[in-house]
Design a protein around this motif. Structure first.
Motif, PDB file in Angstrom:
ATOM      1  N   THR A  49     -15.025 -12.314   6.856  1.00  0.00           N
ATOM      2  CA  THR A  49     -14.198 -11.240   7.408  1.00  0.00           C
ATOM      3  C   THR A  49     -14.469  -9.928   6.668  1.00  0.00           C
ATOM      4  O   THR A  49     -14.626  -8.867   7.293  1.00  0.00           O
ATOM      5  CB  THR A  49     -12.709 -11.613   7.300  1.00  0.00           C
ATOM      6  OG1 THR A  49     -12.485 -12.837   7.987  1.00  0.00           O
ATOM      7  CG2 THR A  49     -11.830 -10.525   7.872  1.00  0.00           C
ATOM      8  N   TYR A  50     -14.540  -9.997   5.354  1.00  0.00           N
ATOM      9  CA  TYR A  50     -14.813  -8.803   4.551  1.00  0.00           C
ATOM     10  C   TYR A  50     -16.170  -8.207   4.905  1.00  0.00           C
ATOM     11  O   TYR A  50     -16.299  -6.993   5.083  1.00  0.00           O
ATOM     12  CB  TYR A  50     -14.757  -9.169   3.062  1.00  0.00           C
ATOM     13  CG  TYR A  50     -15.165  -8.034   2.152  1.00  0.00           C
ATOM     14  CD1 TYR A  50     -14.298  -6.987   1.893  1.00  0.00           C
ATOM     15  CD2 TYR A  50     -16.428  -8.018   1.570  1.00  0.00           C
ATOM     16  CE1 TYR A  50     -14.673  -5.941   1.069  1.00  0.00           C
ATOM     17  CE2 TYR A  50     -16.815  -6.978   0.743  1.00  0.00           C
ATOM     18  CZ  TYR A  50     -15.936  -5.949   0.500  1.00  0.00           C
ATOM     19  OH  TYR A  50     -16.317  -4.914  -0.311  1.00  0.00           O
ATOM     20  N   ILE A  51     -17.173  -9.048   5.020  1.00  0.00           N
ATOM     21  CA  ILE A  51     -18.524  -8.565   5.349  1.00  0.00           C
ATOM     22  C   ILE A  51     -18.530  -7.927   6.733  1.00  0.00           C
ATOM     23  O   ILE A  51     -19.155  -6.878   6.937  1.00  0.00           O
ATOM     24  CB  ILE A  51     -19.551  -9.714   5.244  1.00  0.00           C
ATOM     25  CG1 ILE A  51     -19.747 -10.092   3.783  1.00  0.00           C
ATOM     26  CG2 ILE A  51     -20.880  -9.320   5.886  1.00  0.00           C
ATOM     27  CD1 ILE A  51     -20.582 -11.339   3.575  1.00  0.00           C
ATOM     28  N   ASP A  52     -17.827  -8.539   7.693  1.00  0.00           N
ATOM     29  CA  ASP A  52     -17.755  -7.960   9.043  1.00  0.00           C
ATOM     30  C   ASP A  52     -17.097  -6.581   9.008  1.00  0.00           C
ATOM     31  O   ASP A  52     -17.587  -5.629   9.635  1.00  0.00           O
ATOM     32  CB  ASP A  52     -16.980  -8.882   9.983  1.00  0.00           C
ATOM     33  CG  ASP A  52     -17.754 -10.140  10.329  1.00  0.00           C
ATOM     34  OD1 ASP A  52     -18.993 -10.153  10.134  1.00  0.00           O
ATOM     35  OD2 ASP A  52     -17.123 -11.122  10.782  1.00  0.00           O
ATOM     36  N   HIS A  53     -16.014  -6.455   8.282  1.00  0.00           N
ATOM     37  CA  HIS A  53     -15.316  -5.164   8.196  1.00  0.00           C
ATOM     38  C   HIS A  53     -16.196  -4.114   7.511  1.00  0.00           C
ATOM     39  O   HIS A  53     -16.252  -2.952   7.961  1.00  0.00           O
ATOM     40  CB  HIS A  53     -13.998  -5.320   7.435  1.00  0.00           C
ATOM     41  CG  HIS A  53     -12.938  -6.002   8.227  1.00  0.00           C
ATOM     42  ND1 HIS A  53     -11.732  -5.432   8.510  1.00  0.00           N
ATOM     43  CD2 HIS A  53     -12.899  -7.224   8.805  1.00  0.00           C
ATOM     44  CE1 HIS A  53     -10.997  -6.251   9.219  1.00  0.00           C
ATOM     45  NE2 HIS A  53     -11.695  -7.360   9.411  1.00  0.00           N
ATOM     46  N   GLU A  54     -16.861  -4.518   6.456  1.00  0.00           N
ATOM     47  CA  GLU A  54     -17.723  -3.570   5.749  1.00  0.00           C
ATOM     48  C   GLU A  54     -18.931  -3.179   6.601  1.00  0.00           C
ATOM     49  O   GLU A  54     -19.384  -2.036   6.552  1.00  0.00           O
ATOM     50  CB  GLU A  54     -18.178  -4.155   4.402  1.00  0.00           C
ATOM     51  CG  GLU A  54     -17.066  -4.258   3.380  1.00  0.00           C
ATOM     52  CD  GLU A  54     -16.413  -2.918   3.073  1.00  0.00           C
ATOM     53  OE1 GLU A  54     -17.134  -1.932   2.787  1.00  0.00           O
ATOM     54  OE2 GLU A  54     -15.170  -2.853   3.114  1.00  0.00           O
ATOM     55  N   GLU A  56     -18.882  -2.945   9.846  1.00  0.00           N
ATOM     56  CA  GLU A  56     -18.351  -1.971  10.808  1.00  0.00           C
ATOM     57  C   GLU A  56     -18.200  -0.592  10.159  1.00  0.00           C
ATOM     58  O   GLU A  56     -18.546   0.426  10.771  1.00  0.00           O
ATOM     59  CB  GLU A  56     -17.006  -2.457  11.348  1.00  0.00           C
ATOM     60  CG  GLU A  56     -17.110  -3.642  12.269  1.00  0.00           C
ATOM     61  CD  GLU A  56     -15.744  -4.212  12.657  1.00  0.00           C
ATOM     62  OE1 GLU A  56     -14.702  -3.588  12.312  1.00  0.00           O
ATOM     63  OE2 GLU A  56     -15.726  -5.279  13.269  1.00  0.00           O
ATOM     64  N   ARG A  57     -17.709  -0.567   8.936  1.00  0.00           N
ATOM     65  CA  ARG A  57     -17.579   0.706   8.227  1.00  0.00           C
ATOM     66  C   ARG A  57     -18.934   1.351   8.014  1.00  0.00           C
ATOM     67  O   ARG A  57     -19.094   2.573   8.184  1.00  0.00           O
ATOM     68  CB  ARG A  57     -16.913   0.496   6.863  1.00  0.00           C
ATOM     69  CG  ARG A  57     -15.431   0.349   6.924  1.00  0.00           C
ATOM     70  CD  ARG A  57     -14.791   0.289   5.594  1.00  0.00           C
ATOM     71  NE  ARG A  57     -15.337   1.321   4.713  1.00  0.00           N
ATOM     72  CZ  ARG A  57     -15.198   1.371   3.407  1.00  0.00           C
ATOM     73  NH1 ARG A  57     -14.528   0.433   2.791  1.00  0.00           N
ATOM     74  NH2 ARG A  57     -15.707   2.329   2.683  1.00  0.00           N
ATOM     75  N   ASP A  60     -20.077   2.930  11.136  1.00  0.00           N
ATOM     76  CA  ASP A  60     -19.361   4.193  11.358  1.00  0.00           C
ATOM     77  C   ASP A  60     -19.959   5.307  10.503  1.00  0.00           C
ATOM     78  O   ASP A  60     -20.127   6.449  10.956  1.00  0.00           O
ATOM     79  CB  ASP A  60     -17.871   4.047  11.028  1.00  0.00           C
ATOM     80  CG  ASP A  60     -17.133   3.231  12.064  1.00  0.00           C
ATOM     81  OD1 ASP A  60     -17.662   3.061  13.173  1.00  0.00           O
ATOM     82  OD2 ASP A  60     -16.014   2.771  11.750  1.00  0.00           O
ATOM     83  N   VAL A  61     -20.307   5.008   9.272  1.00  0.00           N
ATOM     84  CA  VAL A  61     -20.879   6.008   8.379  1.00  0.00           C
ATOM     85  C   VAL A  61     -22.251   6.429   8.885  1.00  0.00           C
ATOM     86  O   VAL A  61     -22.622   7.610   8.829  1.00  0.00           O
ATOM     87  CB  VAL A  61     -20.963   5.444   6.929  1.00  0.00           C
ATOM     88  CG1 VAL A  61     -21.795   6.355   6.046  1.00  0.00           C
ATOM     89  CG2 VAL A  61     -19.570   5.264   6.356  1.00  0.00           C
ATOM     90  N   LYS A  62     -23.025   5.498   9.410  1.00  0.00           N
ATOM     91  CA  LYS A  62     -24.362   5.814   9.938  1.00  0.00           C
ATOM     92  C   LYS A  62     -24.273   6.763  11.114  1.00  0.00           C
ATOM     93  O   LYS A  62     -25.148   7.608  11.298  1.00  0.00           O
ATOM     94  CB  LYS A  62     -25.088   4.535  10.356  1.00  0.00           C
ATOM     95  CG  LYS A  62     -25.629   3.719   9.209  1.00  0.00           C
ATOM     96  CD  LYS A  62     -26.351   2.490   9.767  1.00  0.00           C
ATOM     97  CE  LYS A  62     -26.869   1.591   8.679  1.00  0.00           C
ATOM     98  NZ  LYS A  62     -27.519   0.390   9.227  1.00  0.00           N
ATOM     99  N   ARG A  63     -23.233   6.654  11.918  1.00  0.00           N
ATOM    100  CA  ARG A  63     -23.079   7.527  13.080  1.00  0.00           C
ATOM    101  C   ARG A  63     -22.677   8.884  12.586  1.00  0.00           C
ATOM    102  O   ARG A  63     -22.972   9.905  12.853  1.00  0.00           O
ATOM    103  CB  ARG A  63     -22.004   7.023  14.018  1.00  0.00           C
ATOM    104  CG  ARG A  63     -22.491   5.869  14.848  1.00  0.00           C
ATOM    105  CD  ARG A  63     -21.462   5.495  15.890  1.00  0.00           C
ATOM    106  NE  ARG A  63     -21.040   4.137  15.553  1.00  0.00           N
ATOM    107  CZ  ARG A  63     -19.892   3.628  15.857  1.00  0.00           C
ATOM    108  NH1 ARG A  63     -18.979   4.321  16.481  1.00  0.00           N
ATOM    109  NH2 ARG A  63     -19.600   2.396  15.547  1.00  0.00           N
TER     110      ARG A  63
END
Length: 63
Positions: A49-54, A56-57, A60-63
Motif C-alpha cells: 500500500t505504501y509503495i502504491d501511494h508513493e 502515485e505521488r 504526480d510530481v513527474k507531471r
C-alpha cells in the motif's frame, strides 16, 4: 531379568513424562510461527500500500 524390567519401566516412565511436554512445546512453537506469518503478511500488505501511494505521488510530481 530384574535389571531389564527395571530399565524398561524407567524408560517407559520417562517417555510418558516427556512426550506431553514436548508435544505442548511443539504446538506452542507452531502457533508462534503462524502468528509470525500473520504479522509478516500484514507488513507486506502495508508495504505494498505504501509503495502504491508513493508511486502515485511520484507520478504526480513527474507531471
Amino acid at each position: 531379568m530384574k535389571y531389564s524390567t527395571c530399565v524398561c519401566f524407567s524408560w517407559s516412565l520417562l517417555t510418558v513424562a516427556v512426550i506431553p511436554v514436548s508435544l505442548g512445546e511443539m504446538y506452542t512453537s507452531l502457533l508462534n510461527v503462524k502468528q509470525a506469518f500473520s504479522v509478516e503478511r500484514k507488513l507486506i500488505d502495508y508495504l505494498k500500500t505504501y509503495i502504491d501511494h508513493e508511486s502515485e505521488r511520484l507520478e504526480d510530481v513527474k507531471r
